[in-house]
Write an enzyme that holds these catalytic residues in place. Sequence first.
Site, PDB file in Angstrom:
ATOM      1  N   TYR A 193       1.105  -1.032  -0.010  1.00 22.94           N
ATOM      2  CA  TYR A 193       0.465   0.107  -0.184  1.00 22.94           C
ATOM      3  C   TYR A 193       1.103   1.421  -0.280  1.00 22.94           C
ATOM      4  CZ  TYR A 193      -4.705   2.586   1.304  1.00 22.94           C
ATOM      5  OH  TYR A 193      -5.424   3.289   1.415  1.00 22.94           O
ATOM      6  N   ARG A 246      -5.952  11.054 -10.467  1.00 27.87           N
ATOM      7  CA  ARG A 246      -5.470  11.690  -9.725  1.00 27.87           C
ATOM      8  C   ARG A 246      -4.570  10.809  -8.890  1.00 27.87           C
ATOM      9  NH1 ARG A 246      -8.815  14.113  -5.495  1.00 27.87           N
ATOM     10  NH2 ARG A 246      -8.179  12.216  -4.336  1.00 27.87           N
ATOM     11  N   LYS A 264      -5.860  -1.941  -2.322  1.00 28.42           N
ATOM     12  CA  LYS A 264      -6.590  -1.235  -1.961  1.00 28.42           C
ATOM     13  C   LYS A 264      -7.541  -2.826  -1.398  1.00 28.42           C
ATOM     14  CE  LYS A 264      -7.691   2.976  -0.420  1.00 28.42           C
ATOM     15  NZ  LYS A 264      -8.873   4.376  -0.116  1.00 28.42           N
ATOM     16  N   GLU A 336     -12.262   5.716  -5.757  1.00 30.57           N
ATOM     17  CA  GLU A 336     -10.623   5.876  -5.634  1.00 30.57           C
ATOM     18  C   GLU A 336     -10.098   6.875  -6.181  1.00 30.57           C
ATOM     19  OE1 GLU A 336      -7.450   5.511  -2.857  1.00 30.57           O
ATOM     20  OE2 GLU A 336     -10.217   4.487  -2.771  1.00 30.57           O
ATOM     21  N   ASP A 337      -9.674   7.904  -5.788  1.00 28.37           N
ATOM     22  CA  ASP A 337      -8.920   9.045  -6.616  1.00 28.37           C
ATOM     23  C   ASP A 337      -8.876   9.138  -7.692  1.00 28.37           C
ATOM     24  OD1 ASP A 337      -7.150   8.255  -4.797  1.00 28.37           O
ATOM     25  OD2 ASP A 337      -5.847   7.439  -5.570  1.00 28.37           O
ATOM     26  N   ASP A 359     -13.522   7.412  -0.512  1.00 28.83           N
ATOM     27  CA  ASP A 359     -12.674   7.943   0.554  1.00 28.83           C
ATOM     28  C   ASP A 359     -11.611   9.259   0.788  1.00 28.83           C
ATOM     29  OD1 ASP A 359     -10.593   7.023  -0.579  1.00 28.83           O
ATOM     30  OD2 ASP A 359      -9.599   5.722   0.867  1.00 28.83           O
ATOM     31  N   ASP A 360     -11.365   9.600  -0.534  1.00 27.81           N
ATOM     32  CA  ASP A 360     -10.685  10.748  -0.884  1.00 27.81           C
ATOM     33  C   ASP A 360     -11.640  12.091  -0.362  1.00 27.81           C
ATOM     34  OD1 ASP A 360      -8.305   9.703  -2.544  1.00 27.81           O
ATOM     35  OD2 ASP A 360      -9.530   8.946  -3.417  1.00 27.81           O
ATOM     36  N   ASN A 468      -0.480  11.456   0.813  1.00 27.43           N
ATOM     37  CA  ASN A 468       0.136  10.389  -0.192  1.00 27.43           C
ATOM     38  C   ASN A 468       0.625  11.032  -0.779  1.00 27.43           C
ATOM     39  OD1 ASN A 468      -0.202   8.873   2.836  1.00 27.43           O
ATOM     40  ND2 ASN A 468      -1.844   8.678   2.079  1.00 27.43           N
TER      41      ASN A 468
END
Length: 612
Positions: A193, A246, A264, A336-337, A359-360, A468
């Site tokens: 991760y 992203r 993930k 995600e992203d 979760d971003d 991150n």
Amino acid sequence: MISLHRSCFLNNAGISGPSSLFSYKLNKLPPASVKATALGPNSDRNISVLVENNNTLKEIRQDGTSSVADVDSDLTVAGGDLEVYNENASTEDQLVTPWAVSVASGYSLLRDPHHNKGLAFTEKERDAHYLRGLLPPTIISQELQEKKMMYSIRKYQVPLQKYMAMMDLQETNERLFYKLLIDNVEELLPVVYTPTVGKACQKYGSIFRRPQGLFISLKEKGKIHEILRNWPQKNIQVIVVTDGERILGLGDLGCQGMGIPVGKLSLYTALGGVRPSACLPVTIDVGTNNEKLLNDEFYIGLRQRRATGQEYAELMHEFMTAVKQNYGEKVLIQFEDFANHNAFDLLAKYSTTHLVFNDDIQAGTGIAELIALEISKQTNMPLEEARKKISLVDSKGLIVNSRIDSLQHFKKPWAHDHEPVKKLVDAVNVIKPTVLIGTSGVGRTFTKEVVEAMAALNDKPIIFSLSNPTSQSECTAEEAYKWSKGRAIFASGSPFDPVEYKGRVFVSGQANNAYIFPGFGLGLIMSGAIRVHDDMLLAASEALAAQVTQESLDKGLIYPPFRNIRKISAHIAANVADKAYELGLATHQPRPKDLVKYAESCMYSPAYRSYR
């Protein structure tokens, strides 16, 4: 867990950082009663092959006749999901059949990562599954295999080499992969991760060996329902999907963003107990605006600039519709992203029709909202007043009312009455926050003068650098401790090594979403939740906070150790499931009496199964 005496301060609202969520459920099931004959290709006897046909297995004989095999039609999990192999911990001692379709040679078994055990196959299993001569005579335990693999992985000096070794193991022996990850989570989490997965995504084209998920591009428009059916596992409970625009703080990596969903979902299994066969990584490839990738001969995605507008929206809508058609109402989809301009729209569009979360974007402004909700809950303060305790800064400075017309919609609730302030250090001096949280995705924005300003205002300044990977962290652990003269309570999204300062060793916390989303998902799945509610996120956060001991707090650690993550995930899952039942969003009835024990019993176990 954190006392907000004056105010909490978020840097660069709604852009990046950690957050929460995910889940899974299994009942105790008897092993499937399946009989098949597997003979060599040159045998003069009939060959029987069992193929799946809905909830029965039909036997197709060489002569063309068929019969229905002896299969328990009541094998159901979580409202109808067929689970033949009983992967949860409560079934470790049960014999299982390693085939839904029987084959003529054990050679194929050794190349099936879901069932391969390598040198751990017993004498009886080697006879029963045509493995004689295909393995050396030694039989070793899974524990010895784990010891050998960890010895090999530790020999590598470069983290990306360790990552590739772990991915190779996942593709050859799935249970051993998860055994290593569960037993050595603090050592291997940074490998599979953040931060190493970021480097893997940057080089994904050159290190690509075998597909680990579904790649859905603009070429597949109009065919997505059919493509989902190409995936071999049918009982999917969790999907992590990205369009690669992203990736972490690294920008547009296009198709190479697949490393994130893969990473993930490995944590959903290792940390949250969601069985690997229930997890599906997906990359939506609409092109990339990264010129370096477009000119890279090893790039594996579409060589065109990103599709936008209606073309993009139509592809995503087809995907979301097809997912629900294939996997039902209760499949959990994590966005995600995605870049902000798409992420907020997708979450708003599908949160009322699908079980989704992101979760971003439920990080930056999402963190602010959850803190405000908790303040309101604990003090009975109106939510609008609680929001005033939190100030946000973006690339243009402090978010204030005079900027309201130019603000993106998700920032507007945080525009307070205040004079404009451009620099972060000036905002700190004016607002006087007790907590500084960075979710900017921009490295080194917490400068020496910013940290020193926080230390001047607070005896123990709370500083979270959550972006991150490590290179994009707002400041390092060493900078936070030294600039605050050892007084900072520090946590980061990616791990930092311990810091020695004036004879004292500081071990910083990792404020990583890996603490939350595996248990969150487990809670959603085991309760059969059909929608995600903000109160569930709050319930997950409260469960995590409750796992922090006073001993840890005395050491300046505000997170529990990752080595206890499965216990933590069980408590998070129980809290989330409890909230789902309370809100009337749970469909699995009756409600289990002890949700923590039930969560633990549902968790996937990586221990080898004994084959018939």
